[in-house]
Design a protein around this motif. Structure first.
Motif, mmCIF file in Angstrom:
data_model
loop_
_atom_site.group_PDB
_atom_site.id
_atom_site.type_symbol
_atom_site.label_atom_id
_atom_site.label_comp_id
_atom_site.label_asym_id
_atom_site.label_seq_id
_atom_site.Cartn_x
_atom_site.Cartn_y
_atom_site.Cartn_z
ATOM 1 N N LEU A 24 0.833 -1.199 0.000
ATOM 2 C CA LEU A 24 0.000 0.000 0.000
ATOM 3 C C LEU A 24 0.871 1.255 0.000
ATOM 4 O O LEU A 24 0.549 2.242 -0.678
ATOM 5 C CB LEU A 24 -0.927 0.011 1.214
ATOM 6 C CG LEU A 24 -1.899 1.200 1.286
ATOM 7 C CD1 LEU A 24 -2.788 1.260 0.047
ATOM 8 C CD2 LEU A 24 -2.751 1.131 2.553
ATOM 9 N N THR A 25 1.974 1.218 0.732
ATOM 10 C CA THR A 25 2.903 2.357 0.732
ATOM 11 C C THR A 25 3.422 2.626 -0.678
ATOM 12 O O THR A 25 3.395 3.759 -1.168
ATOM 13 C CB THR A 25 4.087 2.080 1.674
ATOM 14 O OG1 THR A 25 3.606 1.987 3.014
ATOM 15 C CG2 THR A 25 5.112 3.193 1.601
ATOM 16 N N LEU A 28 0.479 3.969 -2.929
ATOM 17 C CA LEU A 28 -0.098 5.282 -2.643
ATOM 18 C C LEU A 28 0.851 6.438 -2.925
ATOM 19 O O LEU A 28 0.423 7.495 -3.394
ATOM 20 C CB LEU A 28 -0.537 5.348 -1.174
ATOM 21 C CG LEU A 28 -1.978 4.995 -0.838
ATOM 22 C CD1 LEU A 28 -2.242 5.198 0.652
ATOM 23 C CD2 LEU A 28 -2.956 5.830 -1.655
ATOM 24 N N VAL A 29 2.146 6.258 -2.645
ATOM 25 C CA VAL A 29 3.046 7.409 -2.707
ATOM 26 C C VAL A 29 3.141 8.034 -4.098
ATOM 27 O O VAL A 29 3.144 9.268 -4.218
ATOM 28 C CB VAL A 29 4.435 7.055 -2.130
ATOM 29 C CG1 VAL A 29 5.162 6.015 -2.964
ATOM 30 C CG2 VAL A 29 5.283 8.309 -1.975
ATOM 31 N N VAL A 32 -0.033 10.165 -4.523
ATOM 32 C CA VAL A 32 0.035 11.407 -3.736
ATOM 33 C C VAL A 32 0.969 12.406 -4.421
ATOM 34 O O VAL A 32 0.683 13.615 -4.467
ATOM 35 C CB VAL A 32 0.522 11.111 -2.298
ATOM 36 C CG1 VAL A 32 0.758 12.399 -1.521
ATOM 37 C CG2 VAL A 32 -0.498 10.235 -1.568
ATOM 38 N N TRP A 58 -5.203 12.275 1.074
ATOM 39 C CA TRP A 58 -4.586 10.997 0.729
ATOM 40 C C TRP A 58 -3.182 10.894 1.315
ATOM 41 O O TRP A 58 -2.739 9.788 1.666
ATOM 42 C CB TRP A 58 -4.556 10.831 -0.785
ATOM 43 C CG TRP A 58 -5.931 10.743 -1.382
ATOM 44 C CD1 TRP A 58 -6.567 11.684 -2.134
ATOM 45 C CD2 TRP A 58 -6.850 9.664 -1.234
ATOM 46 N NE1 TRP A 58 -7.828 11.253 -2.472
ATOM 47 C CE2 TRP A 58 -8.035 10.012 -1.933
ATOM 48 C CE3 TRP A 58 -6.798 8.429 -0.592
ATOM 49 C CZ2 TRP A 58 -9.137 9.177 -2.003
ATOM 50 C CZ3 TRP A 58 -7.899 7.591 -0.653
ATOM 51 C CH2 TRP A 58 -9.056 7.963 -1.350
ATOM 52 N N GLY A 59 -2.484 12.026 1.422
ATOM 53 C CA GLY A 59 -1.162 12.004 2.032
ATOM 54 C C GLY A 59 -1.200 11.560 3.476
ATOM 55 O O GLY A 59 -0.304 10.854 3.948
ATOM 56 N N TYR A 62 -1.522 7.836 3.604
ATOM 57 C CA TYR A 62 -0.220 7.251 3.274
ATOM 58 C C TYR A 62 0.725 7.321 4.472
ATOM 59 O O TYR A 62 1.419 6.339 4.782
ATOM 60 C CB TYR A 62 0.392 7.990 2.080
ATOM 61 C CG TYR A 62 1.878 7.777 1.950
ATOM 62 C CD1 TYR A 62 2.383 6.560 1.505
ATOM 63 C CD2 TYR A 62 2.775 8.785 2.297
ATOM 64 C CE1 TYR A 62 3.750 6.360 1.403
ATOM 65 C CE2 TYR A 62 4.146 8.587 2.193
ATOM 66 C CZ TYR A 62 4.625 7.373 1.750
ATOM 67 O OH TYR A 62 5.975 7.164 1.665
ATOM 68 N N ASN A 65 -0.034 4.684 7.153
ATOM 69 C CA ASN A 65 0.403 3.349 6.751
ATOM 70 C C ASN A 65 1.928 3.236 6.805
ATOM 71 O O ASN A 65 2.471 2.219 7.254
ATOM 72 C CB ASN A 65 -0.094 3.053 5.338
ATOM 73 C CG ASN A 65 0.189 1.625 4.914
ATOM 74 O OD1 ASN A 65 -0.455 0.686 5.356
ATOM 75 N ND2 ASN A 65 1.164 1.460 4.045
ATOM 76 N N TYR A 66 2.626 4.281 6.383
ATOM 77 C CA TYR A 66 4.086 4.255 6.391
ATOM 78 C C TYR A 66 4.620 4.202 7.823
ATOM 79 O O TYR A 66 5.525 3.410 8.134
ATOM 80 C CB TYR A 66 4.632 5.498 5.686
ATOM 81 C CG TYR A 66 6.141 5.564 5.661
ATOM 82 C CD1 TYR A 66 6.858 4.997 4.615
ATOM 83 C CD2 TYR A 66 6.849 6.174 6.696
ATOM 84 C CE1 TYR A 66 8.244 5.040 4.596
ATOM 85 C CE2 TYR A 66 8.232 6.220 6.680
ATOM 86 C CZ TYR A 66 8.921 5.663 5.631
ATOM 87 O OH TYR A 66 10.294 5.690 5.630
ATOM 88 N N GLY A 196 -2.772 0.574 -4.841
ATOM 89 C CA GLY A 196 -3.007 1.980 -4.525
ATOM 90 C C GLY A 196 -4.186 2.546 -5.293
ATOM 91 O O GLY A 196 -5.010 3.282 -4.734
#
Length: 428
Positions: A24-25, A28-29, A32, A58-59, A62, A65-66, A196
């Motif tokens: 997911l990281t 998503l990044v 973003v 969304w950031g 992220y 999760n990170y 993502g």
């Protein structure tokens, strides 16, 4: 159950849970970063406000999760010395360099860039701030590259020689260009982007089901998520098939099990090459995992492509059943990615370093009681972190942009445009 079996369960469980954070990281990044880029280059103040608000929303998901995921990564490192000292003794001279580089990049460079991005809202120049999130994305994928290089050596060891029972690196270029690592990295990258994209599309669909007032923000998010997922999920299937020739060449037993024929021939060949032993992995587990990954991959590819087409003239937003399907699809890429991980790792058994070091030989010889306690503690901690992560993500995702705390030092742009400017933020 033996101590080695418990150690395998521990490593499988903790690695599998950690992988859910990682995918997911990675997925998503870049999304973003794209959102931030669009906001930074938007001149119209109304649209810019919407896009900045979208980036922060969304950031924040992220960052959650990170932050939790990096804890699982730190804890995992202890398992190599605890249960698998034989791996360090045999392959440490080769295996250690990629892991050290991954640690430097993920836990130093990536974390530093992310921290500067998080606290840079309203403090840094727009161009510098934008560059930081792209550096976060770049270092995330560079980190993944080094992990796959390390894993690729375990799948197909190259560029080394064995002296006095230990492997020594002789060809760094061969290690970096290992086909078992590079094709897998492309597959992982596309799987992450699919994950993502489906996540962004599913959360956006959820807010439309709740009849959100922030239609411009979630319409743009829905479009980005769906097209990302539709394109990447198509190619993830294609690149997945590209791995079969590599597997056929480097791991004949895995190829035979997945093909459903030639297992006996592969067993006889491996006995001739490596001596007596059972070289057949868990066939049912391997085939079921492969089927799950393939079915989900094709299903997600079809659903996201159809949904992306239905975005035209807002047909998708008028069909609540379709929005419910998008929400229900969010877990699918995670399940498929775990299936792929099982195929890659279980199919290699009984080898830890293929053709050179077996799982039994790599085990540290720790007592069964010690491994049982360790296994229970590790799995409990990782499960608690996973529950915490998804509880926080679900809570902030449901609350929407109004609950966003990322960049709280700078006031969030207004949720709705000033009267008379609604047409400007309608993005079709």
């Amino acid at each position: 159950m033996s101590a080695a079996d418990l150690a395998r369960i521990q490593f499988a469980a903790t690695t599998g849970i950690h992988w859910l954070f990682v995918i997911l990281t990675m997925g998503l990044v870049p999304l973003v970063a794209v959102m931030h880029t669009r906001a930074a280059f938007t001149r119209d103040p109304v649209r810019r406000a919407v896009r900045e608000r979208m980036t922060r929303f969304w950031g924040q998901l992220y960052v959650i999760n990170y932050a939790v995921g990096i804890v699982t990564g730190l804890v995992m490192e202890f398992q190599f010395g605890l249960s698998w000292s034989g791996l360090s003794k045999f392959a440490g001279n080769v295996f250690g360099a990629p892991l050290a580089l991954e640690t430097l990049i993920a836990f130093f460079a990536e974390s530093t860039f992310l921290g500067m991005w998080i606290f840079g809202w309203g403090r840094l120049r727009s161009g510098v701030h934008l560059t930081l999130i792209w550096l976060v994305a770049l270092t995330a994928y560079v980190s993944a590259y080094w992990i796959m290089i390390a894993n690729g050596f375990m799948q197909h060891p190259v560029g080394y020689e064995v002296r006095d029972g230990a492997a020594y690196l002789t060809d760094f270029g061969a290690l970096l260009s290992n086909s078992s690592a590079l094709v897998a990295l492309a597959h992982v990258t596309l799987a992450a982007l699919t994950t993502g994209g489906v996540f962004v599309a599913g959360v956006s669909a959820y807010h439309f089901l709740r009849r959100t007032t922030e239609t411009a923000l979630f319409r743009s998010s829905l479009r980005l998520g769906l097209w990302t997922a539709a394109i990447s999920s198509f190619f993830v299937v294609v690149v997945g098939e590209m791995q079969r020739p590599v597997i056929e060449r480097t791991q004949p037993m895995k190829d035979a099990v997945l093909d459903g024929s030639g297992v006996a021939e592969a067993q006889a060949r491996l006995v001739r090459e490596h001596g007596p032993g059972d070289y057949v992995p868990w066939q049912d587990t391997l085939r079921i995992s492969m089927d799950v990954m393939t079915i989900i991959g094709n299903t997600v590819s079809t659903l996201t492509l159809v949904a992306a087409v239905l975005l035209w003239k807002d047909w998708l937003l008028r069909r609540r059943a379709a929005l419910y399907v998008l929400v229900a699809t969010v877990p699918f890429p995670f399940v498929a990615s775990v299936g792929g991980w099982v195929v890659r790792e279980v199919g290699r058994q009984p080898w830890l370093v293929y053709g050179q070091l077996t799982v039994e030989d790599a085990f540290s010889g720790v007592s069964t009681a010690a491994v049982a306690v360790s296994c229970a503690v590790f799995v409990a901690v990782f499960a608690a972190l996973a529950v915490t992560n998804w509880t926080l993500i679900t809570r902030f995702a449901r609350r929407g942009p109004d609950a966003t705390q990322l960049g709280a030092t700078e006031p969030l742009p207004p949720a709705e445009p000033p009267p008379g400017t609604a047409a400007l933020v309608t993005e079709r």
